[in-house]
Design an enzyme around this catalytic site. Structure first.
Site, PDB file in Angstrom:
ATOM      1  N   GLY A 124      45.769 -10.116  28.132  1.00 39.27           N
ATOM      2  CA  GLY A 124      46.987  -9.664  28.254  1.00 39.27           C
ATOM      3  C   GLY A 124      47.103  -8.253  28.081  1.00 39.27           C
ATOM      4  O   GLY A 124      46.033  -7.606  27.545  1.00 39.27           O
ATOM      5  N   GLY A 177      48.270  -4.582  26.192  1.00 37.71           N
ATOM      6  CA  GLY A 177      48.674  -3.922  24.924  1.00 37.71           C
ATOM      7  C   GLY A 177      47.460  -3.755  24.008  1.00 37.71           C
ATOM      8  O   GLY A 177      46.476  -3.962  24.366  1.00 37.71           O
ATOM      9  N   VAL A 237      46.764  -5.350  21.250  1.00 32.81           N
ATOM     10  CA  VAL A 237      45.803  -6.312  20.866  1.00 32.81           C
ATOM     11  C   VAL A 237      44.801  -6.703  21.700  1.00 32.81           C
ATOM     12  O   VAL A 237      43.516  -6.976  21.273  1.00 32.81           O
ATOM     13  CB  VAL A 237      46.861  -7.682  20.507  1.00 32.81           C
ATOM     14  CG1 VAL A 237      45.950  -8.983  20.243  1.00 32.81           C
ATOM     15  CG2 VAL A 237      47.768  -7.255  19.423  1.00 32.81           C
ATOM     16  N   GLU A 262      44.345 -10.102  35.297  1.00 35.34           N
ATOM     17  CA  GLU A 262      45.650  -9.687  35.795  1.00 35.34           C
ATOM     18  C   GLU A 262      45.432  -8.123  35.893  1.00 35.34           C
ATOM     19  O   GLU A 262      45.828  -7.306  37.108  1.00 35.34           O
ATOM     20  CB  GLU A 262      46.991  -9.911  35.380  1.00 35.34           C
ATOM     21  CG  GLU A 262      47.153 -11.417  35.036  1.00 35.34           C
ATOM     22  CD  GLU A 262      48.399 -11.668  34.110  1.00 35.34           C
ATOM     23  OE1 GLU A 262      49.277 -11.876  34.598  1.00 35.34           O
ATOM     24  OE2 GLU A 262      48.227 -11.366  32.791  1.00 35.34           O
ATOM     25  N   ASN A 308      59.845  -8.827  27.442  1.00 32.25           N
ATOM     26  CA  ASN A 308      59.395  -8.641  28.818  1.00 32.25           C
ATOM     27  C   ASN A 308      59.329  -9.554  29.833  1.00 32.25           C
ATOM     28  O   ASN A 308      60.084  -9.494  30.904  1.00 32.25           O
ATOM     29  CB  ASN A 308      58.013  -7.918  28.543  1.00 32.25           C
ATOM     30  CG  ASN A 308      57.944  -6.560  27.511  1.00 32.25           C
ATOM     31  OD1 ASN A 308      58.838  -6.134  27.591  1.00 32.25           O
ATOM     32  ND2 ASN A 308      56.995  -6.494  26.790  1.00 32.25           N
ATOM     33  N   GLY A 365      51.743 -13.204  33.377  1.00 33.15           N
ATOM     34  CA  GLY A 365      50.934 -14.336  33.830  1.00 33.15           C
ATOM     35  C   GLY A 365      50.189 -15.233  32.746  1.00 33.15           C
ATOM     36  O   GLY A 365      49.428 -15.893  33.135  1.00 33.15           O
TER      37      GLY A 365
END
Length: 497
Positions: A263, A265, A267, A288, A378, A382
């Protein structure tokens, strides 16, 4: 303005200003826009619509791939131009409008938005605003830094506005793999068996008769906000890498692992950056969004290929990659999001999915979208597409935050996006819990022992022990299940006095 970017001469007469193009968008319309996580979005037409909405009553339903850049979502929301928004957003102004009930928001799995349009389960798109690199002689166009839902919008919209962005080099031709799956019930197998397989076109087909306006721009994407790894994200990355190393020792994985998804960000960037100093090699991604860490791994020789739907990077990384495309063009590909996120491919390729949680509970249910169960942040994005279908579904979060006043491991999550059935591994800066093959009571103890911040471990253990005395397959004390959230709302801390 360079008409050479419009290679179909019959479309030259469609060139106009952003303000003129925005006038074509009428009150009540359903508008589809390119853009996926700040990449490849409308740079001038939608902002011009926001300006118009300041003095004119015009509200639209806006569908995109994911979030928009350059504060466009916020400008539209502030001007009152949005009636409904889907499927994802990250803008603070828009988020506040959604939580106040002033804008309706559909939090949608990113793989499904295009499917719902194709299946006529959503209102038809009246007009699409699509950013392009150039328009080819047959009317088809080369996308820019994302594909998102642009293929679907080009196919299904009644009218199309094209934004030709001259900031994008024409060498973008060939970076995209444009494939449209057949409609149900005649859908065939999507023949991707490795991230690097290309199965479609290099351009998005478009009926030139749909084009009602062409606007020229020369503006780069909003740069991604890249935060350097801190102590917590570095610890999370170490726990995940140690886990992977052990899986290799057990013979479950090789040092090539399986295709990675991460994802957006800090992290995700920290986890991927951690691979640079590991023994893993010849890695691939089926994800993604490609971030800075993706290209850092390519430069380090650790990552051989990456597939996604968009490139969202910092300004420095943007200049490095797109200023030297010849070095990277055979290392990545951009696809429509209903291909990058399609469940069948995720399962076929055996993707290892790493996504971020807001909170998770002692049985492994994950909330990735809502604060205290009501206020959206947010959206699910996905993460659900990947979590349910991945070879390994990993969720990460810090154990506690805000001077440890908030625990991110709780008796019960306040909103469920990913049930315990879709979660294999949970990781905090404290440790990692491998939940595979465990019954609910075993999962709970594993999470308490490995993931909970020390300030909250004793209380969570007490909750679990007392719930087990009451009984049940998944023991709970319903009268206390949300007590931590209630305490936070009343006192500003989840800790007992």
């Amino acid at each position: 303005m360079s008409l050479s970017r419009i290679r179909l001469e019959s479309l030259h007469s469609k060139v106009m200003t952003a303000g003129e193009a925005a006038q074509l968008i009428k009150d009540g319309m359903v508008v589809g826009s390119s853009g996926f996580t700040k990449a490849g979005d409308s740079k001038v037409v939608l902002p011009a619509l926001a300006e118009r909405a300041k003095t004119e009553n015009v509200k639209i339903t806006l569908m995109t791939g994911a979030s928009l850049g350059h504060d466009t979502d916020g400008k539209l929301a502030e001007a009152g131009a949005l009636k409904k928004r889907m499927p994802f957003q990250v803008d603070r102004t828009l988020r506040n409008k959604i939580n106040a009930g002033e804008v309706l928001f559909i939090d949608q799995h990113l793989s499904e938005a295009a499917e719902l349009l194709h299946n006529k389960n959503l209102p038809p798109v009246d007009i699409a605003v699509l950013e392009v690199t150039y328009i080819d002689r047959d009317g088809s166009f080369v996308p820019t830094t994302s594909v998102g839902n642009s293929l679907t919008f080009a196919n299904l919209a009644k009218q199309v506005i094209l934004e030709v962005n001259t900031a994008i080099p024409e060498e973008f031709y060939g970076l995209h793999d444009i494939y449209q799956a057949e409609d149900y019930p005649h859908r065939n197998v999507i023949p991707i068996v490795a991230p690097w397989n290309k199965i479609g076109r290099k351009t998005i087909p478009l009926d030139p008769n749909k084009v009602v306006a062409i606007v020229f721009t020369d503006k780069k994407d909003s740069p991604a906000d890249i935060a350097a790894p801190d102590e917590k994200t570095t610890n999370i990355a170490k726990h995940i890498l140690n886990f992977f190393e052990n899986e290799v020792k057990l013979g479950h994985l090789t040092e090539r692992l399986l295709p990675l998804q991460a994802g957006i960000g800090k992290v995700a960037n920290a986890v991927l950056t951690g691979f640079k100093d590991s023994n893993f090699y010849d890695l691939t991604m089926f994800s993604e969004v490609l971030q800075d860490s993706t290209f850092d791994l390519i430069d380090s020789g650790k990552l051989s290929f990456a597939s996604a739907s968009s490139v969202t990077v910092s300004q420095d990384c943007y200049d490095r990659v797109f200023g030297n495309l010849s070095k990277y063009r055979d290392k990545f590909v951009l696809r429509p999001q209903n291909i990058s996120n399609t469940p069948g491919l995720i399962r076929r390729l055996g993707v290892i999915a790493i996504n971020t949680a807001i909170e998770f509970d002692l049985y492994g249910n994950v909330n990735s979208t809502h604060i205290s169960g009501t206020k959206i942040m947010n959206g699910i994005g996905g993460s659900g597409d990947f979590a349910r279908n991945a070879y390994l579904s990993i969720f990460v979060t810090q154990a506690a935050s805000k001077e440890n006043k908030i625990s991110h491991v709780l008796p019960m999550v306040s909103h469920v996006d990913h049930t315990e059935h879709d979660v294999d591994i949970l990781v905090t800066d404290i440790g990692l819990a491998d939940l595979r093959g465990l019954a609910p009571r075993e999962r709970a103890q594993k999470i308490i022992d490995n993931c909970v911040h020390p300030d909250y471990r004793e209380e969570l253990q007490s909750y679990f022990d007392r719930a087990c005395e009451r009984g049940g397959h998944t023991p709970h004390l319903l009268e206390e299940a949300f007590s931590w959230h209630l305490r936070l709302a009343e006192t500003g801390s989840m800790k007992k006095n």
